[in-house]
Design an enzyme around this catalytic site. Sequence first.
Site, PDB file in Angstrom:
ATOM      1  N   THR A 238      43.629 -20.092  10.958  1.00 56.37           N
ATOM      2  CA  THR A 238      43.283 -18.665  11.073  1.00 56.37           C
ATOM      3  C   THR A 238      43.545 -17.958   9.743  1.00 56.37           C
ATOM      4  OG1 THR A 238      43.855 -18.742  13.397  1.00 56.37           O
ATOM      5  CG2 THR A 238      43.744 -16.555  12.384  1.00 56.37           C
ATOM      6  N   CYS A 327      61.076 -24.687 -12.905  1.00 60.14           N
ATOM      7  CA  CYS A 327      59.994 -25.452 -12.271  1.00 60.14           C
ATOM      8  C   CYS A 327      59.905 -26.916 -12.666  1.00 60.14           C
ATOM      9  CB  CYS A 327      58.604 -24.878 -12.557  1.00 60.14           C
ATOM     10  SG  CYS A 327      58.284 -23.388 -11.701  1.00 60.14           S
TER      11      CYS A 327
END
Length: 385
Positions: A238, A327
């Site tokens: 959705t 990261c």
Amino acid sequence: MEVYLDNAATTRVKPKVIQAVTMAMNEMYGNPSSLHKKGVEIERKIKEARKLISRSLDCREEELFFTSGGTEGNNIIIRGYVEANQRRGKHLITTKIEHPSVLSTFEALEKKGYKVTYLDVDNNGFISLRELEDSLQEDTILVSIMHVNNEVGSIQPIEKISKIIKNKNKEVFFHVDGVQSFGKILFSLTDLAVDGFSISGHKIHGPKGIGCLYIKKGWKVTPIATGGSHELGIRPGTENTPGIMGMAEAVKLIFSDQQNYIRKIASLKEYFYQMLMANVEDIKINGGDPQGTSINILNVSFKGVKSEVLLHSLEEDGIYVSSGSACSSKKRGYSHVLMAMGLKDEYIDSAIRFSFSDFNTKEELDYGIEKIQKQVNYLRKIMKR
Ligand SMILES: Cc1ncc(COP(=O)(O)O)c(C=O)c1O
């Protein structure tokens, strides 16, 4: 004072974006797949949002798919294209300085038997076009190269790269991680002539958890998730209506006056750079001439100062930045990007990424420089003891 200089990590959401998201959550709660009015109206709004974002990229609406962000976009295209085209070849090309969402995807594919060439970069973070050309083989099926590097801001010449790939073999799919370039560089996907392009909402003052993936018409991609026929089956689930409305608003805000937006951030970066050079000794700018790198990213090594120590000292003063190692977790937590650029350990160890947005002001930057100067001098003094 709070000075947020970590805009390459994420950006503060613009008030109009918050309004758009809130409105969507309050009023557009229907499911866009529902057959009744509550669904159909939302489906129409999503179509409008897709149209607006595809215009900003210069692509067709049916070539743009909503995702949960850059990571998912990169995964869908790299894994999905390779899966759909596995019989055509087993060789893939990327660079050593990609975001982990690309690098670890290729590492996973290597484990499945694919051969991956990781292109080197020079001292400023640019790939060699000659190395790219030489790396293209008969069985190469996909090339993925980032537009703007998130740590140092180097900008790869995507148009030239695309020509090199297509001259050699039109059947090679060319994907670009455009998460850090979208909005900050004037470009058109038609001119860049790429086959896939990923973008993300939260780097442009939109909500987190929303992004888009461009896939040029005609290429076969196997969905990595199965479910309904949302997003033509490429990304079932959705739709994230509030995220989509927020992202569309963020895009509208930037693209209604993109030249000014770019000019403003570029001048803030230039001001900060000049002030830093004038006030702090023994620093090294990573990525080369700051005017040649992305308008919002400045990566600086402060000789003799550990980046994480400086990061936390600045935090005490209300200044938020990133260390070069964010990261990435390869060697001793070192930045894989700075390592690929061949920086000496002392510079990798002391690298800080400053990244700007149009929320920043010169006053904030003056305050930032004053504190950086103070902290760097202090830390250098105690390190010497
Ligand atoms: C170059 C690059 N690609 C991909 C991503 C991942 O995007 P997201 O956070 O939307 O998953 C980032 C975010 O840090 C990025 O800088």
